[in-house]
Design an enzyme around this catalytic site. Structure first.
Site, short mmCIF file in Angstrom:
data_model
loop_
_atom_site.label_atom_id
_atom_site.label_comp_id
_atom_site.label_asym_id
_atom_site.label_seq_id
_atom_site.Cartn_x
_atom_site.Cartn_y
_atom_site.Cartn_z
N ASP A 74 -15.85 28.30 30.96
CA ASP A 74 -15.91 27.03 31.69
C ASP A 74 -17.35 26.52 31.71
OD1 ASP A 74 -14.56 25.14 33.74
OD2 ASP A 74 -16.49 25.70 34.65
N TYR A 79 -24.20 20.91 33.89
CA TYR A 79 -24.86 22.22 34.06
C TYR A 79 -26.11 22.32 33.16
CZ TYR A 79 -20.30 23.38 36.14
OH TYR A 79 -19.16 23.38 36.89
N LYS A 108 -16.65 19.26 31.13
CA LYS A 108 -16.30 18.24 32.13
C LYS A 108 -17.15 16.98 31.98
CE LYS A 108 -15.67 22.17 35.23
NZ LYS A 108 -16.88 23.00 35.09
#
Ligand SMILES: NC(=O)C1=CN([C@@H]2O[C@H](COP(=O)(O)OP(=O)(O)OC[C@H]3O[C@@H](n4cnc5c(N)ncnc54)[C@H](OP(=O)(O)O)[C@@H]3O)[C@@H](O)[C@H]2O)C=CC1
Ligand SMILES: O=C1CO[C@H](CO)[C@@H](O)[C@@H]1O
Length: 332
Positions: A74, A79, A108
């Site tokens: 993930d 990030y 994402k």
């Protein structure tokens, strides 16, 4: 081959098989997701990629995770470590440890790319950093939209979902889903689109077990991925107002001793028992391996009942600075 050599071959095959018992979860679009994954977020304010471009802590962690048997990774644009994840995957493929199709990679869409026409360029940027041709799952990270300067933007997530469908249609991702959406928001996406979200990623840990959201997703056949699975378990991660338990809680330690497991392993097993896919993060090789040893024991009903009592609907990631957004998902 003598008896001793045979014993070692036998032991190796079965210990590897033991590691491989990750449950497979069927998605509502016909694809499959491994029922256990690996997280890659460094924490608030830590932007390894921009702060220290030579930092390779996440790269190492992903390589250790793949070596340990994790196949579901993930990550997210925000990030700032997708490049490290990409290098780790590339290395493990080059070394012949895995093939691309053995891995399930999620990324994402960040809040600043919610305009419909911004979605395809955003996923292409993630793919470039990850050195991949396609993602397995792409999620709208939050229903909240922001401008590039981080002020709140008024872009309806229904528009963003249309961009996600375009990314799916272009083959840039195998599945699409949502993260941090509440039940009403998910319902609104479902009733205004032909493509149903395949997965929802939300916070799930002992303090925030979300039984009603889980039962809604089960009825809708939406797979639930649980982030921050350790919640406030470790004191360094626990906000001052976070309710118990901590990792030394007597009830948790007793359950762990009974199963010859650690408290983090008990928590991960329990989250899987809730029907949720946990994605624990660690930068520490021994913990990465420890967290993956959760497929060879079962909790009793009574132990699960004890673990249920820690649910205090306490959220560790409420992101209150977005509370004024019309799309803020949580109770205010
Ligand atoms: N969709 C979303 O909005 C969000 C998604 N996420 C995703 O979920 C993942 C997991 O959540 P995250 O917030 O990182 O938190 P976790 O609940 O995975 O906890 C991570 C912390 O626990 C420590 N830790 C891990 N395993 C052990 C162990 N066995 N013993 C002791 N300490 C341990 C880690 O330390 P160390 O690293 O030093 O070993 C780290 O400090 C993220 O990495 C990210 O991928 C997270 C937040 C929000
Ligand atoms: O996944 C997450 C971690 O990083 C983000 C911010 O830096 C959070 O908002 C988000 O929920």
């Amino acid at each position: 081959m003598d008896n001793k050599a045979l014993y070692f071959v036998f032991f190796f095959v079965f210990s590897v098989r033991g590691d491989n018992k990750v449950p497979v979860v069927k998605l509502n679009d016909g694809k499959e997701i491994p029922g256990f994954g690996f997280g890659t977020w460094l924490g608030f304010g830590k932007r390894a990629w921009t702060d220290n471009p030579s930092d390779d802590a996440v790269q190492k962690s992903v390589e250790w995770a793949i070596d340990a048997g994790y196949r579901h990774i993930d990550t997210a644009y925000i990030y700032f470590i997708e490049d490290q994840v990409g290098r780790a995957i590339e290395n493990k493929i080059k070394q012949g440890v895995v093939k691309r199709e053995d891995l399930f990679v999620t990324s994402k869409l960040w809040n600043t790319f919610h305009a419909k026409e911004a979605v395809v360029p955003a996923i292409k940027d993630s793919l470039k950093k990850l050195k991949l041709d396609y993602l397995d799952l792409y999620l709208i990270h939050w229903p909240v939209a922001q401008h590039a300067n981080e002020s709140l933007a008024d872009i309806d997530y229904l528009e963003t979902w249309q961009g996600m469908i375009e990314a799916l249609n272009q083959g840039l991702t195998r599945s699409i889903g949502l993260s941090n959406f509440n039940e009403k928001q998910i319902e609104r996406v479902i009733s205004n689109s032909n493509v149903k979200p395949a997965a929802l990623q939300v916070e799930i840990n002992l303090n925030l077990q979300q039984p009603s959201l889980l039962s809604y997703c089960k009825n809708q056949q939406i797979a639930v991925v649980g982030y921050t699975p350790f919640g406030a378990l470790f004191p360094h991660r626990a906000p001052a107002d976070a309710p118990p338990p901590r990792v030394d809680d007597a009830a948790l330690v007793e359950i762990a001793h009974k199963h010859k497991k650690t408290v983090p392993q008990i928590v991960l097993r329990y989250i899987m028992d809730l029907g949720v896919i946990p994605i624990p993060k660690s930068l520490t090789k021994s913990r990465i391996e420890e967290n993956f040893q959760v497929f060879d024991f079962s909790l009793t009903d009574q132990e699960r009942a004890t673990l249920r009592t820690f649910d205090k609907s306490y959220r560790i990631i409420p992101v209150k600075n977005w509370i004024e957004s019309p799309y803020y998902p949580f109770e205010k």
